[in-house]
Design a protein around this motif. Structure first.
Motif, short mmCIF file in Angstrom:
data_model
loop_
_atom_site.label_atom_id
_atom_site.label_comp_id
_atom_site.label_asym_id
_atom_site.label_seq_id
_atom_site.Cartn_x
_atom_site.Cartn_y
_atom_site.Cartn_z
N GLU A 113 0.88 -1.17 0.00
CA GLU A 113 0.00 0.00 0.00
C GLU A 113 0.90 1.20 0.00
O GLU A 113 1.91 1.23 0.70
CB GLU A 113 -0.89 0.01 1.25
CG GLU A 113 -1.85 1.19 1.35
CD GLU A 113 -1.23 2.48 1.92
OE1 GLU A 113 -1.78 3.56 1.64
OE2 GLU A 113 -0.21 2.41 2.63
N ARG A 135 -4.01 -3.21 -7.78
CA ARG A 135 -5.03 -4.11 -7.25
C ARG A 135 -5.89 -3.32 -6.25
O ARG A 135 -5.59 -2.17 -5.98
CB ARG A 135 -4.41 -5.33 -6.58
CG ARG A 135 -3.48 -4.97 -5.42
CD ARG A 135 -3.31 -6.07 -4.39
NE ARG A 135 -4.56 -6.31 -3.70
CZ ARG A 135 -5.11 -7.51 -3.53
NH1 ARG A 135 -4.51 -8.58 -3.98
NH2 ARG A 135 -6.25 -7.65 -2.90
N GLY A 136 -6.88 -3.95 -5.73
CA GLY A 136 -7.71 -3.32 -4.71
C GLY A 136 -7.10 -3.48 -3.33
O GLY A 136 -6.04 -4.10 -3.17
N PRO A 137 -7.78 -2.94 -2.33
CA PRO A 137 -7.28 -3.03 -0.95
C PRO A 137 -7.10 -4.48 -0.50
O PRO A 137 -7.75 -5.39 -1.00
CB PRO A 137 -8.38 -2.36 -0.13
CG PRO A 137 -9.15 -1.54 -1.09
CD PRO A 137 -9.05 -2.23 -2.41
N ASP A 143 -10.47 1.29 1.48
CA ASP A 143 -10.46 1.75 0.09
C ASP A 143 -10.66 3.26 0.14
O ASP A 143 -11.67 3.74 0.66
CB ASP A 143 -11.59 1.07 -0.68
CG ASP A 143 -11.47 1.27 -2.18
OD1 ASP A 143 -10.47 1.88 -2.63
OD2 ASP A 143 -12.38 0.84 -2.90
N SER A 144 -9.69 4.01 -0.35
CA SER A 144 -9.80 5.47 -0.32
C SER A 144 -9.01 6.08 -1.46
O SER A 144 -8.17 5.42 -2.07
CB SER A 144 -9.28 6.04 1.01
OG SER A 144 -7.87 6.12 1.00
N GLU A 145 -9.27 7.34 -1.71
CA GLU A 145 -8.54 8.07 -2.74
C GLU A 145 -7.09 8.31 -2.35
O GLU A 145 -6.27 8.69 -3.19
CB GLU A 145 -9.22 9.40 -3.02
CG GLU A 145 -9.15 10.36 -1.82
CD GLU A 145 -9.84 11.67 -2.05
OE1 GLU A 145 -9.32 12.47 -2.84
OE2 GLU A 145 -10.89 11.89 -1.43
N PHE A 149 -2.81 0.44 -4.21
CA PHE A 149 -2.42 -0.90 -3.82
C PHE A 149 -1.81 -1.61 -5.01
O PHE A 149 -2.31 -1.49 -6.14
CB PHE A 149 -3.65 -1.67 -3.31
CG PHE A 149 -4.34 -0.98 -2.17
CD1 PHE A 149 -3.92 -1.16 -0.87
CD2 PHE A 149 -5.42 -0.14 -2.40
CE1 PHE A 149 -4.55 -0.52 0.19
CE2 PHE A 149 -6.06 0.51 -1.36
CZ PHE A 149 -5.62 0.32 -0.06
#
Length: 161
Positions: A113, A135-137, A143-145, A149
């Motif tokens: 991250e 990728r996503g969290p 999950d934020s601006e 990740f």
């Protein structure tokens, strides 16, 4: 730049100074609640391996860590190089050591991250050039601006020069 990289304790004055400089660098880039820092005491935990880059004079010029989250996941943490050595592949060398250790430990994936915005563009470039993909969290990161990740699938990874 010629550096030596070794596993070291974060509980050294010059490493503490690197951590403080990293924290100072990150402070204006995102709200505090979206800065997921590790203290040197947390970095000294048995689940974390810290690599320190030193120049020819022995000065600590960079660091990066691998934090283990069980046998299936390693996380890149606390990557930082001093501004005066940026662009000299010190970060790349640190990342190589971290990924090599993850491979030795037979991890299938390494994730990280990091922040977003202009202040993090060099870091994003380093990770994507090495082969990390967005990728996503993961874990308990929100999950934020303010967060980006990345992951590197070690089973499929091919080193890029």
């Amino acid at each position: 730049m010629a550096v030596t990289i070794a596993i070291e304790s974060p509980l050294q004055d010059d490493v503490r100074a690197l951590v403080a400089q990293l924290n100072d660098h990150l402070l204006p880039l995102s709200p505090l609640e979206f800065q997921f820092k590790m203290s040197v005491e947390q970095m000294a935990d048995s689940t974390t391996t810290l690599f320190v880059a030193r120049d020819a004079a022995g000065k600590a010029v960079g660091m990066g860590a691998l934090k283990m989250h069980g046998p299936e996941l390693g996380e890149v943490k606390r990557m930082f190089t001093l501004p005066e050595v940026r662009g000299q592949r010190v970060g790349r060398q640190l990342l190589e050591r971290i990924v090599d250790l993850a491979r030795e430990r037979k991890l299938p994936v390494v994730m990280l991250e990091t922040g977003t915005g202009d202040g993090m563009a060099e870091a994003h470039r380093l990770y994507t050039r090495y082969g990390f993909t967005p990728r996503g969290p993961f874990l308990d990161y929100p999950d934020s601006e303010w967060s980006a990740f990345f992951e590197l699938n070690l089973a499929a990874a091919v080193r890029v020069a």
